[in-house]
Design a protein around this motif. Structure first.
Motif, PDB file in Angstrom:
ATOM      1  N   SER A   1       3.028  -8.311  10.926  1.00 20.51           N
ATOM      2  CA  SER A   1       3.143  -7.105  10.092  1.00 20.51           C
ATOM      3  C   SER A   1       4.245  -7.249   9.051  1.00 20.51           C
ATOM      4  N   GLY A   2       5.154  -8.226   9.260  1.00 22.78           N
ATOM      5  CA  GLY A   2       6.345  -8.310   8.420  1.00 22.78           C
ATOM      6  C   GLY A   2       6.072  -8.414   6.941  1.00 22.78           C
ATOM      7  N   ILE A   3       5.121  -9.258   6.548  1.00 23.73           N
ATOM      8  CA  ILE A   3       4.849  -9.462   5.124  1.00 23.73           C
ATOM      9  C   ILE A   3       4.257  -8.209   4.495  1.00 23.73           C
ATOM     10  N   PHE A   4       3.635  -7.341   5.293  1.00 27.77           N
ATOM     11  CA  PHE A   4       3.104  -6.076   4.795  1.00 27.77           C
ATOM     12  C   PHE A   4       4.181  -4.979   4.786  1.00 27.77           C
ATOM     13  N   VAL A   5       5.001  -4.966   5.831  1.00 29.02           N
ATOM     14  CA  VAL A   5       5.881  -3.823   6.049  1.00 29.02           C
ATOM     15  C   VAL A   5       7.266  -4.030   5.449  1.00 29.02           C
ATOM     16  N   SER A   6       7.908  -5.148   5.764  1.00 27.98           N
ATOM     17  CA  SER A   6       9.319  -5.271   5.396  1.00 27.98           C
ATOM     18  C   SER A   6       9.708  -6.689   5.003  1.00 27.98           C
ATOM     19  N   PRO A   7       9.222  -7.176   3.849  1.00 28.83           N
ATOM     20  CA  PRO A   7       9.668  -8.489   3.383  1.00 28.83           C
ATOM     21  C   PRO A   7      10.990  -8.421   2.636  1.00 28.83           C
TER      22      PRO A   7
ATOM     23  N   ASP B   1       9.959   1.672   2.919  1.00 30.22           N
ATOM     24  CA  ASP B   1       9.887   1.387   4.355  1.00 30.22           C
ATOM     25  C   ASP B   1       8.699   0.492   4.688  1.00 30.22           C
ATOM     26  N   ALA B   2       7.685   0.487   3.819  1.00 29.58           N
ATOM     27  CA  ALA B   2       6.501  -0.360   3.999  1.00 29.58           C
ATOM     28  C   ALA B   2       6.047  -0.795   2.612  1.00 29.58           C
ATOM     29  N   VAL B   3       6.426  -1.998   2.218  1.00 31.06           N
ATOM     30  CA  VAL B   3       6.228  -2.448   0.835  1.00 31.06           C
ATOM     31  C   VAL B   3       4.754  -2.470   0.462  1.00 31.06           C
ATOM     32  N   ALA B   4       3.885  -2.940   1.378  1.00 31.87           N
ATOM     33  CA  ALA B   4       2.457  -3.008   1.063  1.00 31.87           C
ATOM     34  C   ALA B   4       1.875  -1.626   0.804  1.00 31.87           C
TER      35      ALA B   4
ATOM     36  N   ALA C   1       0.234  -0.555  -2.649  1.00 34.68           N
ATOM     37  CA  ALA C   1      -1.139  -0.037  -2.710  1.00 34.68           C
ATOM     38  C   ALA C   1      -1.194   1.333  -3.365  1.00 34.68           C
ATOM     39  N   ASP C   2      -0.186   2.172  -3.124  1.00 29.19           N
ATOM     40  CA  ASP C   2      -0.155   3.505  -3.727  1.00 29.19           C
ATOM     41  C   ASP C   2      -0.090   3.417  -5.254  1.00 29.19           C
ATOM     42  N   LYS C   3       0.649   2.417  -5.742  1.00 23.13           N
ATOM     43  CA  LYS C   3       0.802   2.255  -7.192  1.00 23.13           C
ATOM     44  C   LYS C   3      -0.434   1.627  -7.833  1.00 23.13           C
ATOM     45  N   ILE C   4      -1.102   0.741  -7.097  1.00 28.70           N
ATOM     46  CA  ILE C   4      -2.254   0.012  -7.654  1.00 28.70           C
ATOM     47  C   ILE C   4      -3.583   0.669  -7.315  1.00 28.70           C
ATOM     48  N   LEU C   5      -3.758   1.075  -6.040  1.00 26.59           N
ATOM     49  CA  LEU C   5      -5.061   1.538  -5.552  1.00 26.59           C
ATOM     50  C   LEU C   5      -5.123   3.037  -5.308  1.00 26.59           C
ATOM     51  N   GLY C   6      -3.997   3.711  -5.442  1.00 26.36           N
ATOM     52  CA  GLY C   6      -3.993   5.153  -5.265  1.00 26.36           C
ATOM     53  C   GLY C   6      -3.954   5.568  -3.795  1.00 26.36           C
ATOM     54  N   THR C   7      -4.324   6.811  -3.545  1.00 22.16           N
ATOM     55  CA  THR C   7      -4.210   7.396  -2.204  1.00 22.16           C
ATOM     56  C   THR C   7      -5.063   6.670  -1.180  1.00 22.16           C
ATOM     57  N   PHE C   8      -6.286   6.292  -1.563  1.00 19.17           N
ATOM     58  CA  PHE C   8      -7.169   5.600  -0.614  1.00 19.17           C
ATOM     59  C   PHE C   8      -6.521   4.299  -0.145  1.00 19.17           C
ATOM     60  N   GLY C   9      -5.933   3.555  -1.057  1.00 16.81           N
ATOM     61  CA  GLY C   9      -5.311   2.287  -0.704  1.00 16.81           C
ATOM     62  C   GLY C   9      -4.108   2.454   0.192  1.00 16.81           C
ATOM     63  N   SER C  10      -3.266   3.453  -0.109  1.00 10.81           N
ATOM     64  CA  SER C  10      -2.014   3.608   0.633  1.00 10.81           C
ATOM     65  C   SER C  10      -2.182   4.380   1.932  1.00 10.81           C
ATOM     66  N   LYS C  11      -3.158   5.270   2.013  1.00 14.34           N
ATOM     67  CA  LYS C  11      -3.321   6.107   3.210  1.00 14.34           C
ATOM     68  C   LYS C  11      -4.338   5.555   4.203  1.00 14.34           C
ATOM     69  N   ILE C  12      -5.299   4.768   3.735  1.00 10.63           N
ATOM     70  CA  ILE C  12      -6.370   4.309   4.617  1.00 10.63           C
ATOM     71  C   ILE C  12      -6.479   2.781   4.644  1.00 10.63           C
ATOM     72  N   LEU C  13      -6.687   2.176   3.472  1.00 10.03           N
ATOM     73  CA  LEU C  13      -7.000   0.746   3.415  1.00 10.03           C
ATOM     74  C   LEU C  13      -5.849  -0.121   3.929  1.00 10.03           C
ATOM     75  N   MET C  14      -4.645   0.060   3.375  1.00 11.01           N
ATOM     76  CA  MET C  14      -3.538  -0.802   3.751  1.00 11.01           C
ATOM     77  C   MET C  14      -3.069  -0.575   5.188  1.00 11.01           C
ATOM     78  N   PRO C  15      -2.970   0.692   5.677  1.00 13.23           N
ATOM     79  CA  PRO C  15      -2.648   0.866   7.105  1.00 13.23           C
ATOM     80  C   PRO C  15      -3.643   0.177   8.027  1.00 13.23           C
TER      81      PRO C  15
END
Length: 483
Positions: A35-41, A277-280, A284-298
């Protein structure tokens, strides 16, 4: 089945080579990339100070992991036994040092690692279903269910376990490819300010101590490069496939880490990454919007965690199996299922202690001991390789399929020594002192339960009865050679 057929069948009960080269690659990649590369690099960035210095540290960390992997490729073919570091320390330094590693792995490293990864997995998997922070009890229960299901899969069939590992490793690589693609698209639109001079080098640390700590964080992100060595006996054609899997996987991980960090830096500023707290998710929120940050990336983060959990269960359970085979753990852990040909007792113990760890308070505090303990283990294994070069019989050394230049283990030994000593000058010394005492606490355990062979009669009879009960319950017996 007649008596003669049953005897032949029982004589073939041992771990079978059912792990292919592809499975080996996915085990290494799956364990390293958690999870590190997604959450806290940001651990590297925090010390490096700039995007440019951070990328350089990631590259050097990959080089370090590759040098270590080359050393482990020789160790794995020189001592072709399951158990990884434990087996190498045992062969090089004897029973007590190897038991101390086994003890720390038993009580801290493995159950804590699995518990923390499972908590991260459950948190991100449940996040889309909660508008508020997910309650801890729900997270812990779901994390326990994840560990239990993966433990069952590993007990049931090695092929099912490796296929599960293949699927989740491919999934996490797809997720990281999505991040890399989005970053490339962002750069193609002309958003290159964060990656060109002077911005890319702004704030770069020049103090050797800070750069050293950044390197320490980067190297810890590559921990797991030696995990395929834990299942050497189950790897098809290990003399060929072990080094191949290592040489394929480490460059892939290094390239992926580099490209993902470039993608992050292309979209987010240094301050945005450090504040996240979670870089990915922020990316995703900046690039893909709410769907990316709330559903896809988690979803991708949780999948990545499942892959790491499964890889650790596959590999580390074999270490306990190897320890029991050397009479340093109860014989029960060296039992193999007659039908599944999997080390069911070791797997259940590892999964069970991890679930217990979920409900122990302040489990995250234990992670402070992990980096020191893992550095000590790798240091000991490479020191063992150097020792065996001078003490192992010449005919055995000459028969090994891989012989690397002595320069590489010496260089890696010195780098590991540096990583082992460094935290004592830059971290909370008490955390490291506690880590040292934790390792040394295995000495009285070794004296009482391994070196000392005497057992009171009533304890012996109770334990034998319990062992027989487990054997009947899971239909398992000690490993038997085909000879």
């Amino acid at each position: 089945m007649n008596e003669k057929e049953e005897e032949v069948s029982l004589n073939q009960i041992k771990l079978k080579p059912r792990i292919s080269l592809f499975n080996g690659c996915t085990i290494i990649i799956g364990v390293i990339i958690g999870s590190g590369i997604f959450v806290s690099p940001k651990g590297v960035l925090l010390e490096a100070g700039s995007a440019g210095m951070s990328l350089l540290i990631w590259l050097l960390s990959g080089v370090f992991a590759m040098i270590g992997a080359v050393c482990y490729s020789e160790l794995g073919t020189l001592i072709p036994k399951s158990g990884g570091d434990y087996a190498y320390i045992y062969e090089a330094f004897g029973p007590l040092p190897s038991f101390l590693f086994l003890w720390v792995a038993l009580v801290i490293i493995n159950p804590t690692s699995l518990a923390i990864i499972a908590i991260t997995c459950a948190t991100y998997a449940l996040q889309p279903f909660y508008s508020c922070p997910v309650p801890d009890v729900v997270v812990n229960l779901f994390a326990g269910c994840i560990i239990a299901v993966l433990t069952f899969i590993n007990c049931w069939d090695v092929r099912m376990a490796t296929r599960t590992n293949d699927f989740f490793t491919i999934t996490k690589l797809i997720a990281l490819t999505l991040i890399i693609t989005c970053g490339g698209y962002w750069l193609s639109l002309g958003h290159i300010d964060n990656l060109v001079m002077p911005d890319v080098a702004e704030g770069s640390q020049t103090k050797l101590s800070a750069i050293a700590m950044a390197f320490y964080s980067g190297v810890f992100s590559f921990s797991g490069f030696s995990y395929l060595n834990f299942v050497t006996e189950e790897l098809k054609n290990p003399f060929r496939n072990l080094p191949r899997a290592i040489y394929i996987s480490i460059p892939i991980v290094t390239i992926v880490y580099m490209l993902v960090n470039i993608a992050y830096f292309s979209v987010l500023t240094v301050d945005e990454i450090l504040d996240s707290d979670a870089v990915a998710i922020t990316f995703a929120d900046k690039i893909l919007g709410t769907f990316g940050s709330k559903i896809l990336m988690p979803l991708f983060v949780s999948f990545s965690c499942v892959g790491s959990l499964n890889g650790i269960l596959i590999t580390c359970s074999r270490m306990f199996f190897s320890g029991a085979r050397n009479s340093q753990l109860p014989e029960l852990f060296a039992m193999i299922s007659i039908r599944q040909l999997t080390p069911i007792p070791s797997l259940i113990f590892l999964g069970g202690t991890s679930i217990v760890m979920l409900f122990i308070g302040n489990v995250f505090q234990l992670i402070n001991y992990l980096s020191f303990a893992e550095s000590l283990v790798v240091f000991s294994s490479v020191a063992g390789l150097l020792k065996l070069r001078f003490t192992m019989p010449e005919n055995v050394l000459n028969a090994r399929p891989i012989k690397i230049s002595l320069l590489w283990p010496i260089l890696f030994f010195l780098m590991c020594l540096f990583l082992l000593i460094l935290p004592f000058f830059h971290s909370d010394p008490w955390e490291l002192i506690y880590g040292v005492f934790l390792v040394l606490s295995g000495i009285p355990i070794y004296v009482l339960f391994v070196y000392n062979k005497y057992r009171p009669g009533f304890i012996q009879s109770v334990w034998i009865g319990f062992t027989h009960f487990i054997q009947k319950l899971f239909y398992c017996v000690p490993e038997l050679s085909s000879s």
